[in-house]
Motif scaffolding. Structure first.
Motif, PDB file in Angstrom:
ATOM      1  N   THR A   1       6.967  12.116   8.351  1.00  0.00           N
ATOM      2  CA  THR A   1       7.111  11.904   9.800  1.00  0.00           C
ATOM      3  C   THR A   1       5.906  11.165  10.388  1.00  0.00           C
ATOM      4  O   THR A   1       6.058  10.364  11.293  1.00  0.00           O
ATOM      5  CB  THR A   1       7.312  13.244  10.540  1.00  0.00           C
ATOM      6  N   SER A   2       4.714  11.387   9.829  1.00  0.00           N
ATOM      7  CA  SER A   2       3.513  10.765  10.415  1.00  0.00           C
ATOM      8  C   SER A   2       3.352   9.296  10.035  1.00  0.00           C
ATOM      9  O   SER A   2       2.713   8.530  10.767  1.00  0.00           O
ATOM     10  CB  SER A   2       2.261  11.540  10.001  1.00  0.00           C
ATOM     11  N   CYS A   3       3.915   8.902   8.906  1.00  0.00           N
ATOM     12  CA  CYS A   3       3.822   7.490   8.484  1.00  0.00           C
ATOM     13  C   CYS A   3       4.930   7.211   7.471  1.00  0.00           C
ATOM     14  O   CYS A   3       4.671   7.048   6.278  1.00  0.00           O
ATOM     15  CB  CYS A   3       2.451   7.176   7.891  1.00  0.00           C
ATOM     16  N   PRO A   4       6.173   7.161   7.975  1.00  0.00           N
ATOM     17  CA  PRO A   4       7.316   7.088   7.052  1.00  0.00           C
ATOM     18  C   PRO A   4       7.312   5.855   6.134  1.00  0.00           C
ATOM     19  O   PRO A   4       7.906   5.901   5.066  1.00  0.00           O
ATOM     20  CB  PRO A   4       8.546   7.085   7.968  1.00  0.00           C
ATOM     21  N   LEU A   5       6.633   4.785   6.532  1.00  0.00           N
ATOM     22  CA  LEU A   5       6.628   3.576   5.691  1.00  0.00           C
ATOM     23  C   LEU A   5       5.418   3.503   4.763  1.00  0.00           C
ATOM     24  O   LEU A   5       5.222   2.501   4.065  1.00  0.00           O
ATOM     25  CB  LEU A   5       6.698   2.323   6.564  1.00  0.00           C
ATOM     26  N   ALA A   6       4.603   4.561   4.755  1.00  0.00           N
ATOM     27  CA  ALA A   6       3.362   4.505   3.970  1.00  0.00           C
ATOM     28  C   ALA A   6       3.625   4.178   2.502  1.00  0.00           C
ATOM     29  O   ALA A   6       3.009   3.269   1.939  1.00  0.00           O
ATOM     30  CB  ALA A   6       2.609   5.836   4.090  1.00  0.00           C
ATOM     31  N   LEU A   7       4.538   4.916   1.885  1.00  0.00           N
ATOM     32  CA  LEU A   7       4.731   4.738   0.445  1.00  0.00           C
ATOM     33  C   LEU A   7       5.317   3.374   0.113  1.00  0.00           C
ATOM     34  O   LEU A   7       4.948   2.753  -0.881  1.00  0.00           O
ATOM     35  CB  LEU A   7       5.579   5.890  -0.133  1.00  0.00           C
ATOM     36  N   THR A   8       6.235   2.901   0.978  1.00  0.00           N
ATOM     37  CA  THR A   8       6.821   1.572   0.762  1.00  0.00           C
ATOM     38  C   THR A   8       5.749   0.493   0.867  1.00  0.00           C
ATOM     39  O   THR A   8       5.756  -0.471   0.092  1.00  0.00           O
ATOM     40  CB  THR A   8       7.920   1.308   1.812  1.00  0.00           C
ATOM     41  N   SER A   9       4.840   0.640   1.837  1.00  0.00           N
ATOM     42  CA  SER A   9       3.807  -0.406   1.970  1.00  0.00           C
ATOM     43  C   SER A   9       2.846  -0.394   0.801  1.00  0.00           C
ATOM     44  O   SER A   9       2.415  -1.455   0.352  1.00  0.00           O
ATOM     45  CB  SER A   9       2.977  -0.277   3.252  1.00  0.00           C
ATOM     46  N   ILE A  10       2.492   0.788   0.326  1.00  0.00           N
ATOM     47  CA  ILE A  10       1.582   0.844  -0.828  1.00  0.00           C
ATOM     48  C   ILE A  10       2.250   0.171  -2.033  1.00  0.00           C
ATOM     49  O   ILE A  10       1.651  -0.659  -2.724  1.00  0.00           O
ATOM     50  CB  ILE A  10       1.196   2.304  -1.167  1.00  0.00           C
TER      51      ILE A  10
ATOM     52  N   ALA B   1       4.500  -2.099  -2.099  1.00  0.00           N
ATOM     53  CA  ALA B   1       4.605  -3.555  -1.951  1.00  0.00           C
ATOM     54  C   ALA B   1       3.302  -4.232  -2.355  1.00  0.00           C
ATOM     55  O   ALA B   1       3.305  -5.244  -3.066  1.00  0.00           O
ATOM     56  CB  ALA B   1       4.973  -3.904  -0.509  1.00  0.00           C
ATOM     57  N   VAL B   2       2.174  -3.687  -1.916  1.00  0.00           N
ATOM     58  CA  VAL B   2       0.880  -4.302  -2.243  1.00  0.00           C
ATOM     59  C   VAL B   2       0.594  -4.176  -3.747  1.00  0.00           C
ATOM     60  O   VAL B   2       0.148  -5.138  -4.396  1.00  0.00           O
ATOM     61  CB  VAL B   2      -0.270  -3.671  -1.413  1.00  0.00           C
ATOM     62  N   VAL B   3       0.877  -3.002  -4.318  1.00  0.00           N
ATOM     63  CA  VAL B   3       0.616  -2.795  -5.748  1.00  0.00           C
ATOM     64  C   VAL B   3       1.478  -3.746  -6.583  1.00  0.00           C
ATOM     65  O   VAL B   3       0.989  -4.404  -7.518  1.00  0.00           O
ATOM     66  CB  VAL B   3       0.868  -1.322  -6.154  1.00  0.00           C
ATOM     67  N   THR B   4       2.749  -3.847  -6.238  1.00  0.00           N
ATOM     68  CA  THR B   4       3.656  -4.704  -7.001  1.00  0.00           C
ATOM     69  C   THR B   4       3.184  -6.156  -6.971  1.00  0.00           C
ATOM     70  O   THR B   4       3.157  -6.839  -8.000  1.00  0.00           O
ATOM     71  CB  THR B   4       5.089  -4.584  -6.452  1.00  0.00           C
ATOM     72  N   ALA B   5       2.775  -6.617  -5.791  1.00  0.00           N
ATOM     73  CA  ALA B   5       2.302  -7.998  -5.663  1.00  0.00           C
ATOM     74  C   ALA B   5       1.028  -8.205  -6.466  1.00  0.00           C
ATOM     75  O   ALA B   5       0.866  -9.225  -7.157  1.00  0.00           O
ATOM     76  CB  ALA B   5       2.066  -8.330  -4.187  1.00  0.00           C
ATOM     77  N   ALA B   6       0.117  -7.236  -6.420  1.00  0.00           N
ATOM     78  CA  ALA B   6      -1.164  -7.379  -7.134  1.00  0.00           C
ATOM     79  C   ALA B   6      -0.945  -7.408  -8.645  1.00  0.00           C
ATOM     80  O   ALA B   6      -1.612  -8.169  -9.363  1.00  0.00           O
ATOM     81  CB  ALA B   6      -2.106  -6.234  -6.753  1.00  0.00           C
TER      82      ALA B   6
ATOM     83  N   THR C   1      -5.967  -1.597   4.877  1.00  0.00           N
ATOM     84  CA  THR C   1      -5.863  -2.435   6.074  1.00  0.00           C
ATOM     85  C   THR C   1      -4.434  -2.409   6.618  1.00  0.00           C
ATOM     86  O   THR C   1      -4.220  -2.251   7.825  1.00  0.00           O
ATOM     87  CB  THR C   1      -6.285  -3.882   5.747  1.00  0.00           C
ATOM     88  N   SER C   2      -3.454  -2.521   5.738  1.00  0.00           N
ATOM     89  CA  SER C   2      -2.071  -2.538   6.226  1.00  0.00           C
ATOM     90  C   SER C   2      -1.668  -1.165   6.768  1.00  0.00           C
ATOM     91  O   SER C   2      -0.970  -1.066   7.776  1.00  0.00           O
ATOM     92  CB  SER C   2      -1.108  -3.052   5.156  1.00  0.00           C
ATOM     93  N   LEU C   3      -2.150  -0.098   6.141  1.00  0.00           N
ATOM     94  CA  LEU C   3      -1.795   1.243   6.642  1.00  0.00           C
ATOM     95  C   LEU C   3      -2.491   1.552   7.967  1.00  0.00           C
ATOM     96  O   LEU C   3      -1.936   2.280   8.798  1.00  0.00           O
ATOM     97  CB  LEU C   3      -2.132   2.309   5.599  1.00  0.00           C
TER      98      LEU C   3
ATOM     99  N   VAL D   1      -1.003   7.299  -5.110  1.00  0.00           N
ATOM    100  CA  VAL D   1       0.283   6.577  -5.030  1.00  0.00           C
ATOM    101  C   VAL D   1       0.182   5.245  -5.777  1.00  0.00           C
ATOM    102  O   VAL D   1       1.103   4.847  -6.508  1.00  0.00           O
ATOM    103  CB  VAL D   1       0.698   6.355  -3.555  1.00  0.00           C
ATOM    104  N   ALA D   2      -0.959   4.554  -5.623  1.00  0.00           N
ATOM    105  CA  ALA D   2      -1.133   3.265  -6.303  1.00  0.00           C
ATOM    106  C   ALA D   2      -1.103   3.446  -7.822  1.00  0.00           C
ATOM    107  O   ALA D   2      -0.587   2.588  -8.548  1.00  0.00           O
ATOM    108  CB  ALA D   2      -2.443   2.607  -5.868  1.00  0.00           C
ATOM    109  N   ALA D   3      -1.633   4.568  -8.304  1.00  0.00           N
ATOM    110  CA  ALA D   3      -1.607   4.843  -9.749  1.00  0.00           C
ATOM    111  C   ALA D   3      -0.158   5.009 -10.216  1.00  0.00           C
ATOM    112  O   ALA D   3       0.257   4.416 -11.223  1.00  0.00           O
ATOM    113  CB  ALA D   3      -2.423   6.095 -10.067  1.00  0.00           C
ATOM    114  N   ARG D   4       0.600   5.802  -9.484  1.00  0.00           N
ATOM    115  CA  ARG D   4       2.008   6.003  -9.848  1.00  0.00           C
ATOM    116  C   ARG D   4       2.770   4.679  -9.817  1.00  0.00           C
ATOM    117  O   ARG D   4       3.510   4.336 -10.760  1.00  0.00           O
ATOM    118  CB  ARG D   4       2.641   7.030  -8.907  1.00  0.00           C
ATOM    119  N   ASP D   5       2.600   3.916  -8.737  1.00  0.00           N
ATOM    120  CA  ASP D   5       3.336   2.654  -8.596  1.00  0.00           C
ATOM    121  C   ASP D   5       2.964   1.669  -9.706  1.00  0.00           C
ATOM    122  O   ASP D   5       3.810   0.897 -10.174  1.00  0.00           O
ATOM    123  CB  ASP D   5       3.064   2.035  -7.225  1.00  0.00           C
ATOM    124  N   SER D   6       1.708   1.695 -10.132  1.00  0.00           N
ATOM    125  CA  SER D   6       1.261   0.808 -11.218  1.00  0.00           C
ATOM    126  C   SER D   6       1.965   1.145 -12.526  1.00  0.00           C
ATOM    127  O   SER D   6       2.393   0.253 -13.267  1.00  0.00           O
ATOM    128  CB  SER D   6      -0.250   0.962 -11.423  1.00  0.00           C
TER     129      SER D   6
END
Ligand code: HEM
Ligand SMILES: *[C@@H]1O[C@H](CO)[C@@H](O)[C@H](O)[C@H]1NC(C)=O
Ligand SMILES: *[C@@H]1O[C@H](CO)[C@@H](O)[C@H](O)[C@H]1NC(C)=O
Ligand SMILES: *[C@@H]1O[C@H](CO)[C@@H](O)[C@H](O)[C@H]1NC(C)=O
Length: 321
Positions: A36-45, A47-52, A112-114, A130-135
């Motif tokens: 509820t406090s930042c519903p797009l947080a995980l999606t934004s992380i 996106a950045v990890v995937t691009a990197a 910065t994006s968050l 989260v970045a570790a998991r997404d990687s």
């Protein structure tokens, strides 16, 4: 517009109640912490990890290692991200980290994006988890729900980074002790070492292993041109996983069966000791490795988090507010 406050608070109430009843909790952390406090947080992380990782596949490995080096020193509190300052003895220049840890700029981009999306809400320590998991996911490994709600430290522990991180010259007994100190089991240690399925290491860390007796001579011979006994080669890199260097898979364990571990500590896991059986299992049954790795990452991510009103949510991951 007049009805918006009512309907949005109603929506907040129902979604909080719904998600709350379905949250899974692990110590004080929960998987729906930002829903509820930042519903797009995980999606934004993500996106950045995937691009990197698309630009630099090694970055996935580097981000996984950052979370590990965070958690083993003062717990998962983003202490590893703090730059040196008059009041901070940074962990970044500790022996295992100096000229070695990578990915700080990617964490900055995420932060910065968050901060634009939900100022002051998402901790740097959670970003690392989260970045570790997404990687791992983007490079072909298992997924898991990341437990969240960690807060960021006000201090770093350079001495802890020198004492609490396992070293590449460790014996099996020393490796076990180093993980046991963090309440991680022998099996967790063997599974987490599977993170060496991707990424690189510098010659200085594997040179001595090339002259040991438990290495495939042909494999050692392929490494000597980049890692001679000259200190001029110290920073030359080799893949931790010789067979599939950029994929998260179980090849790391198969390499160990073939005495093709890069680091002395890697080959300790298949050198006639208690880890041999686990290495064989992970090599022949990749899904058991994936399951154990995901569970061990959750356990590692739960090392001494700051929660509640402890610590802070840093605005910039490199400095305290
Ligand atoms: C078991 C004890 C461990 C030892 C002794 C160890 C040691 C090392 C060393 C010496 C390097 C190379 C650093 C350099 O050359 O600059 C390295 C790289 C790496 N380690 Fe470990 N490590 C261990 C466990 C782990 C764990 C638990 C993880 C994560 C869950 C991990 C993830 C990585 C990754 C992904 C890399 C490559 C990073 C990159 O390419 O940027 N390691 N490790
Ligand atoms: C870290 O590495 C740099 C060289 O890149 C070196 O000048 C410095 O002394 C090292 N710091 C420590 C604490 O070893
Ligand atoms: C690993 O260390 C723990 C804690 O000291 C100990 O109980 C366990 O027997 C050790 N396991 C192995 C296989 O050495
Ligand atoms: C490098 O040094 C090790 C240990 O000192 C020695 O066993 C090995 O033969 C040397 N290798 C080369 C290529 O000189």
């Amino acid at each position: 517009m007049a009805s918006l406050p009512f309907s949005s608070s109603l929506l907040f109430f129902f979604s909080a109640a719904f998600l709350g009843s379905h949250s899974v909790s692990h110590a004080q952390l929960t998987t729906n912490f930002y829903s509820t406090s930042c519903p797009l947080a995980l999606t934004s992380i993500q996106a950045v990890v995937t691009a990197a990782v698309l630009v630099d596949p090694r970055m996935g490995a580097s981000l996984v290692r950052l979370h590990f080096h965070d958690c083993f020193v003062n717990g998962c509190d983003a202490s590893v991200l703090l730059d040196a300052s008059p009041s901070i003895a940074t962990e970044k220049t500790a022996a295992p980290n100096n000229n070695s840890l990578r990915g700080f700029e990617v964490i900055d981009t995420i932060k910065t994006s968050l901060e634009l999306l939900c100022p002051g809400v998402v901790s740097c320590a959670d970003i690392l988890a989260v970045a570790a998991r997404d990687s791992v996911v983007v490079l072909g490994g298992p997924t898991w729900s990341v437990f969240l709600g960690r807060r960021d430290s006000l201090t770093a522990n350079q001495n802890g980074a020198n004492t609490d991180l396992p070293a590449p010259f460790f014996s099996l007994t020393q490796l076990n002790a180093s993980f046991a100190k963090k309440q991680l089991s022998f099996r967790d240690m063997v599974a987490l070492s599977g993170a060496h399925t991707f990424g690189r290491a510098r010659c200085a860390f594997f040179r001595d292993h090339l002259s040991e007796s438990n290495i495939d001579p042909a494999f050692a011979a392929t490494l000597r041109p980049t890692c001679s006994n000259s200190s001029a080669d110290d920073n030359n890199l080799a893949n931790l996983d010789v067979s599939t260097p950029n994929a998260f898979d179980s090849a790391y364990y198969t390499n160990l069966l073939n005495r093709r571990g890069l680091l002395h500590s890697d080959q300790e896991l298949f050198n006639g000791g208690a880890a041999d059986a686990i290495v064989r299992t992970y090599s022949t049954n990749p899904s058991s490795f994936f399951t154990d790795f995901a569970n061990a990452m959750i356990k590692m991510g739960n090392i001494s988090p700051l929660t509640g009103t402890s610590g802070q949510i840093r605005r910039n991951c490199r400095t305290v507010n």
